[in-house]
Design a protein around this motif. Sequence first.
Motif, PDB file in Angstrom:
ATOM      1  N   PRO A   1       0.882  -1.223   0.148  1.00  0.00           N
ATOM      2  CA  PRO A   1       0.090   0.023   0.010  1.00  0.00           C
ATOM      3  C   PRO A   1       0.908   1.445   0.111  1.00  0.00           C
ATOM      4  CG  PRO A   1      -1.063  -1.686   1.543  1.00  0.00           C
ATOM      5  CD  PRO A   1       0.525  -2.310   1.149  1.00  0.00           C
ATOM      6  N   TRP A   2       2.072   1.188   0.520  1.00  0.00           N
ATOM      7  CA  TRP A   2       2.741   2.566   0.465  1.00  0.00           C
ATOM      8  C   TRP A   2       3.180   2.949  -0.863  1.00  0.00           C
ATOM      9  CZ3 TRP A   2       7.365   3.745  -1.783  1.00  0.00           C
ATOM     10  CH2 TRP A   2       8.323   2.503  -2.188  1.00  0.00           C
ATOM     11  N   LEU A   3       3.186   2.335  -1.792  1.00  0.00           N
ATOM     12  CA  LEU A   3       3.718   2.777  -3.229  1.00  0.00           C
ATOM     13  C   LEU A   3       2.372   3.787  -4.077  1.00  0.00           C
ATOM     14  CD1 LEU A   3       5.594   2.951  -5.731  1.00  0.00           C
ATOM     15  CD2 LEU A   3       4.654   0.659  -6.338  1.00  0.00           C
ATOM     16  N   PRO A   4       1.184   3.352  -3.820  1.00  0.00           N
ATOM     17  CA  PRO A   4       0.185   4.191  -4.258  1.00  0.00           C
ATOM     18  C   PRO A   4       0.025   5.420  -3.465  1.00  0.00           C
ATOM     19  CG  PRO A   4      -0.554   1.993  -4.651  1.00  0.00           C
ATOM     20  CD  PRO A   4       0.552   1.647  -3.637  1.00  0.00           C
ATOM     21  N   SER A   5       0.058   5.037  -2.118  1.00  0.00           N
ATOM     22  CA  SER A   5       0.167   6.318  -1.210  1.00  0.00           C
ATOM     23  C   SER A   5       0.923   7.407  -1.638  1.00  0.00           C
ATOM     24  CB  SER A   5       0.211   5.704   0.332  1.00  0.00           C
ATOM     25  OG  SER A   5      -0.749   4.836   0.523  1.00  0.00           O
ATOM     26  N   ALA A   6       2.480   6.911  -1.916  1.00  0.00           N
ATOM     27  CA  ALA A   6       3.295   7.844  -2.266  1.00  0.00           C
ATOM     28  C   ALA A   6       3.342   8.807  -3.270  1.00  0.00           C
ATOM     29  CB  ALA A   6       4.702   6.988  -2.404  1.00  0.00           C
ATOM     30  N   MET A   7       1.932   8.486  -4.207  1.00  0.00           N
ATOM     31  CA  MET A   7       1.663   9.520  -5.239  1.00  0.00           C
ATOM     32  C   MET A   7       1.348  10.864  -4.877  1.00  0.00           C
ATOM     33  SD  MET A   7       2.269   7.864  -8.108  1.00  0.00           S
ATOM     34  CE  MET A   7       3.610   7.056  -7.204  1.00  0.00           C
TER      35      MET A   7
ATOM     36  N   ALA B   1       1.052   3.912 -10.811  1.00  0.00           N
ATOM     37  CA  ALA B   1       1.927   3.307  -9.645  1.00  0.00           C
ATOM     38  C   ALA B   1       1.348   1.775  -9.462  1.00  0.00           C
ATOM     39  CB  ALA B   1       1.393   4.096  -8.235  1.00  0.00           C
ATOM     40  N   LEU B   2       0.319   1.490  -9.689  1.00  0.00           N
ATOM     41  CA  LEU B   2      -0.051  -0.136  -9.425  1.00  0.00           C
ATOM     42  C   LEU B   2       0.489  -0.631 -10.797  1.00  0.00           C
ATOM     43  CD1 LEU B   2      -3.804   0.477  -8.620  1.00  0.00           C
ATOM     44  CD2 LEU B   2      -2.027  -0.601  -7.159  1.00  0.00           C
ATOM     45  N   SER B   3       0.896  -0.043 -11.918  1.00  0.00           N
ATOM     46  CA  SER B   3       1.404  -0.612 -13.262  1.00  0.00           C
ATOM     47  C   SER B   3       2.958  -0.982 -12.562  1.00  0.00           C
ATOM     48  CB  SER B   3       1.232   0.228 -14.307  1.00  0.00           C
ATOM     49  OG  SER B   3       2.332   1.113 -14.309  1.00  0.00           O
ATOM     50  N   THR B   4       3.420   0.060 -11.992  1.00  0.00           N
ATOM     51  CA  THR B   4       4.858   0.036 -11.518  1.00  0.00           C
ATOM     52  C   THR B   4       5.036  -1.451 -10.423  1.00  0.00           C
ATOM     53  OG1 THR B   4       5.178   2.614 -11.687  1.00  0.00           O
ATOM     54  CG2 THR B   4       7.040   1.086 -10.139  1.00  0.00           C
ATOM     55  N   LEU B   5       4.100  -1.451  -9.584  1.00  0.00           N
ATOM     56  CA  LEU B   5       4.008  -2.521  -8.566  1.00  0.00           C
ATOM     57  C   LEU B   5       3.769  -3.912  -9.467  1.00  0.00           C
ATOM     58  CD1 LEU B   5       3.847  -3.075  -5.543  1.00  0.00           C
ATOM     59  CD2 LEU B   5       1.360  -2.778  -5.973  1.00  0.00           C
ATOM     60  N   SER B   6       2.995  -3.873 -10.552  1.00  0.00           N
ATOM     61  CA  SER B   6       2.753  -5.213 -11.380  1.00  0.00           C
ATOM     62  C   SER B   6       4.251  -5.429 -12.124  1.00  0.00           C
ATOM     63  CB  SER B   6       1.651  -4.831 -12.449  1.00  0.00           C
ATOM     64  OG  SER B   6       1.571  -5.917 -13.453  1.00  0.00           O
ATOM     65  N   GLN B   7       4.972  -4.362 -12.414  1.00  0.00           N
ATOM     66  CA  GLN B   7       6.220  -4.860 -13.252  1.00  0.00           C
ATOM     67  C   GLN B   7       7.267  -5.303 -12.097  1.00  0.00           C
ATOM     68  OE1 GLN B   7       6.444  -4.785 -16.587  1.00  0.00           O
ATOM     69  NE2 GLN B   7       4.120  -4.429 -16.058  1.00  0.00           N
ATOM     70  N   LEU B   8       7.223  -4.643 -10.824  1.00  0.00           N
ATOM     71  CA  LEU B   8       7.998  -5.050  -9.728  1.00  0.00           C
ATOM     72  C   LEU B   8       7.905  -6.637  -9.620  1.00  0.00           C
ATOM     73  CD1 LEU B   8       7.997  -1.986  -7.662  1.00  0.00           C
ATOM     74  CD2 LEU B   8      10.040  -2.886  -8.873  1.00  0.00           C
ATOM     75  N   GLY B   9       6.606  -6.929  -9.456  1.00  0.00           N
ATOM     76  CA  GLY B   9       6.340  -8.425  -8.994  1.00  0.00           C
ATOM     77  C   GLY B   9       6.854  -9.168 -10.472  1.00  0.00           C
ATOM     78  N   LEU B  10       6.832  -8.884 -11.666  1.00  0.00           N
ATOM     79  CA  LEU B  10       7.555  -9.348 -12.624  1.00  0.00           C
ATOM     80  C   LEU B  10       8.914  -9.576 -12.445  1.00  0.00           C
ATOM     81  CD1 LEU B  10       7.004 -10.671 -15.694  1.00  0.00           C
ATOM     82  CD2 LEU B  10       7.525  -8.266 -16.514  1.00  0.00           C
ATOM     83  N   MET B  11       9.645  -8.582 -12.209  1.00  0.00           N
ATOM     84  CA  MET B  11      11.090  -8.791 -11.995  1.00  0.00           C
ATOM     85  C   MET B  11      11.446  -9.611 -10.738  1.00  0.00           C
ATOM     86  SD  MET B  11      12.523  -4.698 -12.338  1.00  0.00           S
ATOM     87  CE  MET B  11      11.150  -3.626 -13.112  1.00  0.00           C
ATOM     88  N   MET B  12      10.581  -9.570  -9.813  1.00  0.00           N
ATOM     89  CA  MET B  12      11.003 -10.516  -8.667  1.00  0.00           C
ATOM     90  C   MET B  12      10.629 -12.009  -9.113  1.00  0.00           C
ATOM     91  SD  MET B  12      11.752  -8.826  -5.805  1.00  0.00           S
ATOM     92  CE  MET B  12      11.774  -7.526  -4.684  1.00  0.00           C
ATOM     93  N   SER B  13       9.266 -12.086  -9.776  1.00  0.00           N
ATOM     94  CA  SER B  13       9.150 -13.614  -9.976  1.00  0.00           C
ATOM     95  C   SER B  13      10.179 -14.218 -11.035  1.00  0.00           C
ATOM     96  CB  SER B  13       7.819 -13.664 -10.690  1.00  0.00           C
ATOM     97  OG  SER B  13       7.830 -12.869 -11.948  1.00  0.00           O
TER      98      SER B  13
END
Length: 574
Positions: free
Chosen positions: A205-211, A276-288
């Motif tokens: 939740p902190w990533l969308p909040s940081a917008m 921001a949610l798209s950034t979160l999705s791409q971070l999940g892709l990198m982690m996976s």
Amino acid sequence: MLFMYSLCNILMIYLLIISFFFFSLGFYFIMNSLVYFIEYELFMFNGSQIVMTLLFDWMSLIFMSFVLFISSLIIYYSSEYMLNDKFINRFVILLLMFIFSMMFMIISPNLISILLGWDGLGLVSYCLVIYYQNVKSFNAGMITALSNRVGDSMLLMSIAWMFSYGSWNYFMYIDFFSMSFDIKLIGTLIVIAGMTKSAQIPFSPWLPSAMAAPTPVSSLVHSSTLVTAGVYLLIRFNPLYNNSYLSSILLFISLTTMFMSGFCANFEFDLKKIIALSTLSQLGLMMSILSFGYVYLAFFHLLTHALFKALLFMCSGVVIHSVKDCQDIRYLGNLFFQMPLTCACFCIASLCLCGMPFLSGFYSKDLILEFYSMGYSNLFSYFIFYFSTGLTVSYSIRLIYYLVVKDFSFFSYHYVSDDNLIMLKSMFVMVFFSILGGSSLMWILFPTPYLVVIPFILKFMVIFVCFLGFWAGYLTSKYNLFDFMLNISYKGIFMYSGMMWFMPYITIKFPYYYLFLGLNVNKSTDFGWFELFGGQGLFNILSFLSNKNQFVQNNLFNLFFMIISFWFIFIFLI
């Protein structure tokens, strides 16, 4: 204002020169397989060396060049976006501090120096999130700071656990102690730290909040610096968790993060929160893909993603700037006829995010999906992986539809045009690198071309999922399917999906009781009994006795005369 404009220009030129120098140096290091390790011992304490260590290899040099390149364009972009800000000099200084902290973290192979850069990122990001001083920004800053403090504490514990090794240079012990309990525990702590900084579940939740921060901050922080710091840390520490139970846990969490962020972005109406949610999705892709052990592939996608995601935030900033700071996409629409250049850049960045062929995102995402098809994974995770990719295309097309295609729903009389020349110049530079960056990086990072031989169905699965997501995003946007869910029957489903599965409430409520308990304990101990019987109470008692003693000494003759008088009166009465 003219002075700050010239200062931003000078900073941009300097950062660009340093960026191109680092990139050419990184290219030279790749070609010659060079690694430079610089170490300076500050002092020794109980057999443990306190050493300033710098690691220069192709990975750190190229990453630094990308961070500096994006930062230079963001500073130039800010000179117009933040033009009317009274404290723009403070803003630029905070950005430079942020860049310096990121540089320090990138070139540090030592856990202590990594912690210095890591903490610098957290502190400056808090200052940038609360830059607009209101209640919403303050709450967002607190969520950001407290979430990142979890990762800081994990790094501190790993430093304490490595104290017995004699040094904190992690790569000296990875191979030798790879099967020991200590290294497994340190790997667990490092993985948790990377998950907090890269906002994986349950720290999302902190990533969308940081917008709540200004848009130039979002362009820099949420594309190539703060959120990628966790991925970069896990890239460096990859041997600690590869082929262990940690890789399975990381795969599960990253896939859940991908699915959750992609699903919730389709229900979101805030322009910056969707990105921001798209950034979160791409971070999940990198982690996976990191959990499978493909380190260079994750690093490749990290670099390409930084280019088009910074461009996406830049375009959204121009749109928000032009429509009187409105971020609700339901009020926008038909902007292509009024802002054709900005909309063209926005569509190119969105297509890069979708992984459309021969744009920068295609080279990394397609390769990741094909490597995933060759991996040993179960059908469920395979389905979630591709379904999350389709959701990425869906919310990107939905965003393009709401901004470009549908009717304009803002004021009847308005003035919206492409007259922000400085912002457009920085966006055009980023568009050029967003289109050509993927192919160029692939030729540099992978001199031997990859040939992934898989069945025809799996080979075209990526294109099929992209077109399916395109169709789903277009239909749901055209017929307002998600708007219909706002009625009484489906309001709960809409709220559940649009609020990140109620994770922000859990994140706020969970530490609330512990913070409240800590406040009460602090009031009753540190501000209560400790004040009465501790240092403050002792100080009050000594002050009282000292004053009485001073009174006695100052009035010694008078007291002696009064005592003698009372004594004679007493004897006379007897």
